[in-house]
Design an enzyme around this catalytic site. Structure first.
Site, PDB file in Angstrom:
ATOM      1  CB  CYS A  29      19.652  12.075  23.121  1.00 41.27           C
ATOM      2  SG  CYS A  29      21.358  11.567  22.914  1.00 41.27           S
ATOM      3  CD  GLN A  30      12.857  11.612  27.067  1.00 37.06           C
ATOM      4  OE1 GLN A  30      12.541  12.726  27.430  1.00 37.06           O
ATOM      5  NE2 GLN A  30      12.535  10.532  27.765  1.00 37.06           N
TER       6      GLN A  30
END
Lengths: 424, 141
Positions: free
Chosen positions: B51-52
């Site tokens: 995930c960012q």
């Protein structure tokens, strides 16, 4: 340096060029008319890729509709036509960056492939001894780090990194200190994709050359924003991507000085790069074909030539002053937002602004701006060492192109204020 | 309430919002309401990859039910994980595994999230389902 031409110096206007009419320019880019999430698209992710003018889009359609054939080998009408278009495009690129000869222009997939080509080829050739060193900088894109690391592992070569200061400027004295008789190559970005820093590239090249060291310049973020003259710069290699300069994706250029390219062994083997093949031994074609194995991206490369012609139709000083205006205006407006900090405040900057907002994750900013039709980039921008340098997980980044407007900046600021109120 | 009923309730809640700004506002609100996440749960073991933003999910097994707690440094991601917790926390592994999150498609979240964000949501869901599989196996021992 070409890049720093201040607007007020009023450089001699080139009257043969198109007038810089923003409305007309915007109408050249069909995608700018579309809506995103019900809102008018505002495209501020130009450092990732630029949009394409209709002349580029049409050139690709034209190629497949009227000219498609494989190049260099066929003697039929279409093959000759396709070859001529492809080679004419090479000439346009040669003129665009003022290379000495078209043989110094290699068509590739992008800047990344160009750096990989040089690294792989130098790795195979006789360019390095045990313990030699390659200098890069702390602000490099991963594409100008990883290929060299791969080379270093194979050839027992060391990677040396020039640090940057808090503003995002290269610490030049550190570069001077790192140069030594073991240095065999300097590979450095002209313009940082995440900080916007424009490096004193001519000084870097001159100093490296005084020490007998060749220089590769990563121009992926530079060619679309200013005049590049590889002979004046005297760089040994210059690489850039076509898609960041209003051209098609999957296109890119390696410029290399002919004597260096001639010394370098091929990178990939296959059709078009050979002179004669027997099972015992193969001899190779001349440059640039030696480095263009297999059927290249013919349509894309022709499209890139058209993109270059499009960009050349403007006076470069008009583009520079327009983008400087956008950069200055957006910087001023952004800084008025409470808790917003710009990452990258170098003295000489390109139209790229990375920022963070206190207590707000860039991911949320990017996602919420998207609901407003505004495209920006969030993340590490393929420059994780820079993020580590500033102790940040990510930044939000806006980057301008020829078609962006002051009104778009105003809309961005308005949207930012609105969403920050929602998130905080 | 069953998982199915909870999903229906969320669909009803989201149907009140016409535009995307309001939907996101609601998502952020749900995230802000997420229970305090104990510091000792903020471990690498509980952290999701891909995930960012950073996401942690902790699962406890009490009286045959899985208790989920989560956190993220991004508000929208926190809202998404809060939705999943609203739906799945406090249910048995079997209930979790036999009730896919159909509400995501109905409220339009799966189609309106970009691939990277979608992966984040997908990764969160997968993690919850993995916890369910693991606790189910533990229970049958």
């Amino acid at each position: 340096m070409d890049f720093t031409i201040p607007v007020e110096k009023s450089v001699q206007k080139d009257t043969t060029k198109r007038t810089f009419d923003l409305e007309k320019i915007r109408s050249d880019f069909p995608i700018l008319e579309r809506k995103v999430n019900g809102k008018q698209l505002i495209y501020l992710d130009n450092a990732a890729t630029t949009q394409k003018p209709d002349v580029v889009i049409e050139s690709i359609k034209h190629y497949y509709t009227f000219e498609n054939a494989n190049i260099h080998r066929g003697l039929h009408f279409l093959s000759e036509l396709a070859t001529e278009s492809y080679e004419t495009s090479r000439l346009k690129i040669k003129e665009f960056i003022n290379a000495m000869s078209a043989a110094e222009i290699v068509f590739l997939r992008g800047a990344t492939e160009a750096i990989n080509l040089v690294a792989h080829s130098m790795c195979r050739g006789n360019f390095f001894d045990d313990g030699d060193e390659i200098i890069i900088s702390e602000m490099e894109h991963h594409a100008n780090i990883v290929p060299w690391q791969m080379l270093c592992e194979r050839r027992n070569v060391k990677l040396k990194v020039v640090p940057i200061d808090d503003n995002g400027d290269l610490i030049f004295e550190e570069f001077e200190k790192l140069l030594n008789p073991k240095t065999k190559l300097v590979s450095i970005t002209h313009t940082s994709n995440s900080l916007g820093t424009v490096n004193p590239i001519k000084e870097i090249i001159d100093l490296a050359h005084k020490n007998g060291v060749p220089v590769l310049v990563d121009g992926a973020q530079a060619v679309q924003h200013g005049k590049i003259d590889v002979q004046e710069l005297d760089c040994d290699f210059f690489v850039f991507s076509g898609h960041k300069l209003y051209g098609p994706t999957g296109t890119g250029i390696l410029y290399g000085k002919a004597d260096l390219l001639n010394k370098m062994p091929p990178y990939q083997g296959g059709g078009d790069m050979i002179r004669e093949v027997t099972f015992e031994k193969t001899t190779f074609n001349d440059i640039p074909n030696k480095f263009e194995a297999g059927t290249p991206n013919i349509a894309g490369s022709i499209g890139l030539g058209v993109a270059v012609k499009y960009l050349n139709s403007f006076d470069i000083n008009d583009i520079i002053s327009h983008e400087v205006n956008l950069l200055n205006y957006a910087t001023k407006k952004l800084l008025e937002i409470d808790g917003l900090k710009i990452i990258g405040t170098a003295k000489n900057k390109s139209a790229v602004i990375s920022f963070v907002v206190d207590g707000v994750h860039p991911y949320d900013i990017g996602t919420m701006l998207d609901t407003q039709g505004i495209a920006i980039r969030t993340g590490h921008h393929c420059t994780q060492p820079i993020m580590r340098r500033y102790n940040l997980p990510a930044t939000a980044r806006i980057s301008f192109g020829i078609y962006n407007t002051i009104q778009e900046v105003d809309y961005l600021i308005e949207a930012l204020n609105k969403i920050l109120k929602m998130i905080r | 309430m069953t998982i199915k009923e909870k999903q229906e309730e969320l669909v009803k809640e989201f149907s009140r919002y016409e535009n995307w700004e309001d939907k996101y506002s609601y998502l952020i609100k749900v995230g802000k309401e997420l229970n305090y996440f104990p510091e000792e749960y903020r471990t690498d073991k509980n952290k999701l990859d891909g995930c960012q933003s950073q996401v942690w999910i902790n699962a406890d097994f009490k009286n045959g039910k899985i208790i989920l707690q989560a956190d993220s440094d991004a508000m929208i991601v926190k809202g998404l994980i809060a939705l999943l917790i609203k739906v799945y926390s406090g249910h048995s592994p079997d209930e979790i595994l036999t009730n896919p999150p159909e509400f995501l498609a109905t409220i339009g979240i799966d189609s309106h999230l970009s691939p990277t964000r979608k992966n984040g949501l997908g990764a969160m869901l997968k993690q919850i389902q993995l916890y369910a599989v693991a606790f189910k196996a533990l229970k049958s021992k």
